[in-house]
Design a protein around this motif. Sequence first.
Motif, mmCIF file in Angstrom:
data_model
loop_
_atom_site.group_PDB
_atom_site.id
_atom_site.type_symbol
_atom_site.label_atom_id
_atom_site.label_comp_id
_atom_site.label_asym_id
_atom_site.label_seq_id
_atom_site.Cartn_x
_atom_site.Cartn_y
_atom_site.Cartn_z
ATOM 1 N N PHE A 138 52.097 1.745 36.817
ATOM 2 C CA PHE A 138 50.636 1.674 36.703
ATOM 3 C C PHE A 138 50.224 0.911 35.454
ATOM 4 O O PHE A 138 49.398 -0.013 35.503
ATOM 5 N N PHE A 139 50.800 1.282 34.310
ATOM 6 C CA PHE A 139 50.448 0.598 33.069
ATOM 7 C C PHE A 139 51.016 -0.815 33.040
ATOM 8 O O PHE A 139 50.511 -1.674 32.300
ATOM 9 N N GLY A 140 52.066 -1.049 33.846
ATOM 10 C CA GLY A 140 52.617 -2.398 33.928
ATOM 11 C C GLY A 140 51.646 -3.401 34.519
ATOM 12 O O GLY A 140 51.792 -4.609 34.311
ATOM 13 N N ASN A 141 50.646 -2.897 35.254
ATOM 14 C CA ASN A 141 49.629 -3.786 35.823
ATOM 15 C C ASN A 141 48.768 -4.444 34.750
ATOM 16 O O ASN A 141 48.093 -5.444 35.009
ATOM 17 N N PHE A 142 48.778 -3.837 33.538
ATOM 18 C CA PHE A 142 47.980 -4.394 32.441
ATOM 19 C C PHE A 142 48.762 -5.444 31.650
ATOM 20 O O PHE A 142 48.269 -5.949 30.638
ATOM 21 N N SER A 143 49.978 -5.716 32.098
ATOM 22 C CA SER A 143 50.813 -6.719 31.431
ATOM 23 C C SER A 143 51.017 -7.916 32.356
ATOM 24 O O SER A 143 51.095 -7.781 33.576
ATOM 25 N N SER A 144 51.115 -9.081 31.743
ATOM 26 C CA SER A 144 51.385 -10.288 32.516
ATOM 27 C C SER A 144 52.861 -10.390 32.899
ATOM 28 O O SER A 144 53.235 -11.191 33.755
ATOM 29 N N GLN A 145 53.675 -9.569 32.255
ATOM 30 C CA GLN A 145 55.108 -9.571 32.530
ATOM 31 C C GLN A 145 55.395 -8.713 33.765
ATOM 32 O O GLN A 145 55.065 -7.528 33.798
ATOM 33 N N LYS A 146 56.005 -9.300 34.773
ATOM 34 C CA LYS A 146 56.324 -8.579 35.992
ATOM 35 C C LYS A 146 57.785 -8.108 35.962
ATOM 36 O O LYS A 146 58.684 -8.891 35.662
ATOM 37 N N VAL A 147 57.966 -6.826 36.266
ATOM 38 C CA VAL A 147 59.301 -6.221 36.238
ATOM 39 C C VAL A 147 59.591 -5.624 37.603
ATOM 40 O O VAL A 147 58.770 -4.866 38.141
ATOM 41 N N ARG A 148 60.718 -5.977 38.174
ATOM 42 C CA ARG A 148 61.104 -5.425 39.467
ATOM 43 C C ARG A 148 61.389 -3.945 39.336
ATOM 44 O O ARG A 148 61.892 -3.481 38.311
ATOM 45 N N ILE A 149 61.076 -3.181 40.370
ATOM 46 C CA ILE A 149 61.249 -1.744 40.313
ATOM 47 C C ILE A 149 62.722 -1.369 40.146
ATOM 48 O O ILE A 149 63.057 -0.358 39.529
ATOM 49 N N GLU A 150 63.625 -2.215 40.672
ATOM 50 C CA GLU A 150 65.056 -1.956 40.484
ATOM 51 C C GLU A 150 65.439 -2.073 39.007
ATOM 52 O O GLU A 150 66.223 -1.272 38.497
ATOM 53 N N TRP A 186 60.203 8.439 22.630
ATOM 54 C CA TRP A 186 60.377 7.234 21.801
ATOM 55 C C TRP A 186 61.248 6.203 22.498
ATOM 56 O O TRP A 186 60.911 5.014 22.542
ATOM 57 N N ALA A 187 62.377 6.642 23.058
ATOM 58 C CA ALA A 187 63.302 5.721 23.706
ATOM 59 C C ALA A 187 62.659 5.070 24.927
ATOM 60 O O ALA A 187 62.756 3.850 25.126
ATOM 61 N N LEU A 188 61.994 5.879 25.748
ATOM 62 C CA LEU A 188 61.364 5.345 26.956
ATOM 63 C C LEU A 188 60.245 4.376 26.601
ATOM 64 O O LEU A 188 60.112 3.312 27.222
ATOM 65 N N SER A 189 59.460 4.712 25.594
ATOM 66 C CA SER A 189 58.367 3.826 25.169
ATOM 67 C C SER A 189 58.912 2.521 24.604
ATOM 68 O O SER A 189 58.326 1.449 24.827
ATOM 69 N N SER A 190 60.034 2.595 23.896
ATOM 70 C CA SER A 190 60.656 1.383 23.351
ATOM 71 C C SER A 190 61.118 0.466 24.469
ATOM 72 O O SER A 190 60.903 -0.750 24.428
ATOM 73 N N VAL A 191 61.758 1.041 25.479
ATOM 74 C CA VAL A 191 62.248 0.257 26.610
ATOM 75 C C VAL A 191 61.089 -0.365 27.386
ATOM 76 O O VAL A 191 61.124 -1.545 27.741
ATOM 77 N N VAL A 192 60.060 0.444 27.640
ATOM 78 C CA VAL A 192 58.894 -0.050 28.387
ATOM 79 C C VAL A 192 58.186 -1.159 27.612
ATOM 80 O O VAL A 192 57.752 -2.164 28.198
ATOM 81 N N SER A 193 58.090 -0.999 26.305
ATOM 82 C CA SER A 193 57.426 -2.024 25.483
ATOM 83 C C SER A 193 58.170 -3.350 25.550
ATOM 84 O O SER A 193 57.553 -4.422 25.559
ATOM 85 N N VAL A 194 59.501 -3.281 25.609
ATOM 86 C CA VAL A 194 60.296 -4.505 25.700
ATOM 87 C C VAL A 194 60.169 -5.126 27.089
ATOM 88 O O VAL A 194 59.970 -6.339 27.232
ATOM 89 N N LEU A 195 60.261 -4.301 28.117
ATOM 90 C CA LEU A 195 60.198 -4.807 29.484
ATOM 91 C C LEU A 195 58.863 -5.479 29.787
ATOM 92 O O LEU A 195 58.816 -6.546 30.415
ATOM 93 N N TYR A 196 57.781 -4.844 29.347
ATOM 94 C CA TYR A 196 56.446 -5.355 29.668
ATOM 95 C C TYR A 196 55.797 -6.092 28.496
ATOM 96 O O TYR A 196 54.635 -6.477 28.577
ATOM 97 N N GLN A 197 56.564 -6.217 27.398
ATOM 98 C CA GLN A 197 56.085 -6.939 26.218
ATOM 99 C C GLN A 197 54.802 -6.343 25.651
ATOM 100 O O GLN A 197 53.875 -7.070 25.251
ATOM 101 N N PHE A 198 54.743 -5.019 25.629
ATOM 102 C CA PHE A 198 53.637 -4.346 24.961
ATOM 103 C C PHE A 198 53.847 -4.426 23.450
ATOM 104 O O PHE A 198 54.974 -4.340 22.964
ATOM 105 N N LYS A 199 52.768 -4.555 22.705
ATOM 106 C CA LYS A 199 52.882 -4.743 21.263
ATOM 107 C C LYS A 199 53.106 -3.442 20.503
ATOM 108 O O LYS A 199 53.751 -3.436 19.451
ATOM 109 N N SER A 200 52.577 -2.338 20.997
ATOM 110 C CA SER A 200 52.639 -1.077 20.266
ATOM 111 C C SER A 200 53.477 -0.036 21.005
ATOM 112 O O SER A 200 53.114 0.385 22.109
#
Length: 203
Positions: free
Chosen positions: A95-107, A151-165
């Motif tokens: 859901f939050f990935g929709n706010f990013s221009s980076q597209k990540v496959r569900i796999e 923390w770990a999950l947020s770090s991974v998600v931030s990298v995958l979707y290129q979130f800044k924070s």
Amino acid sequence: MDLKQLLIISLRRPAELPDILSPVKLKLNTVVEGALFIAATTALLSSSLDRLIFRSSENASKLLENNSLSFIFDPLSMFVFELIFIVTVVASILFFGNFSSQKVRIEELGKNVLFLFLVAFIFKIAQVFFAFISIDLYYIFRFFEVLWFIWALSSVVSVLYQFKSILLTAFLGAITVSLSMGFIFMVFVSIIQFLLVGSITNV
């Protein structure tokens, strides 16, 4: 890279996981099977741990014996909740990935998320030893497990979707998952209690 090194990186530098796991290609059915396996094993361990912790207290033991909510500690119920939790986490990230221009496959997303759940399962195994040593140590270790996972999950998600924070990702993610799981829990408990009362009335 072996599993030991991956575990160390997951604990210390989880933001590096997406790059390290990128060569690993998984199909969607493999991700689903992995989710089922992790949910089943985690449910069995959590059920045993919770029964051990709650039955170590006299009041909690009476609560389990006399309250219809004792079904919560049943391995099957815990399996359902663990599976729902995994699905909710992935759905929230998508859901939050929709706010990013980076597209990540569900796999790709599922692969990283499931690995973090696997590391969290190892945390729970360690909690078994702490539970026999001290209940206070058990709860302290469990608290650190939750903090690490967020923390770990947020770090991974931030990298995958290129979130800044990472902090904002963790905050929004924790609120979304908590509210979703709270709502699902209330619905699930209401349905079970209705079925239990109905069966007792029929008898």
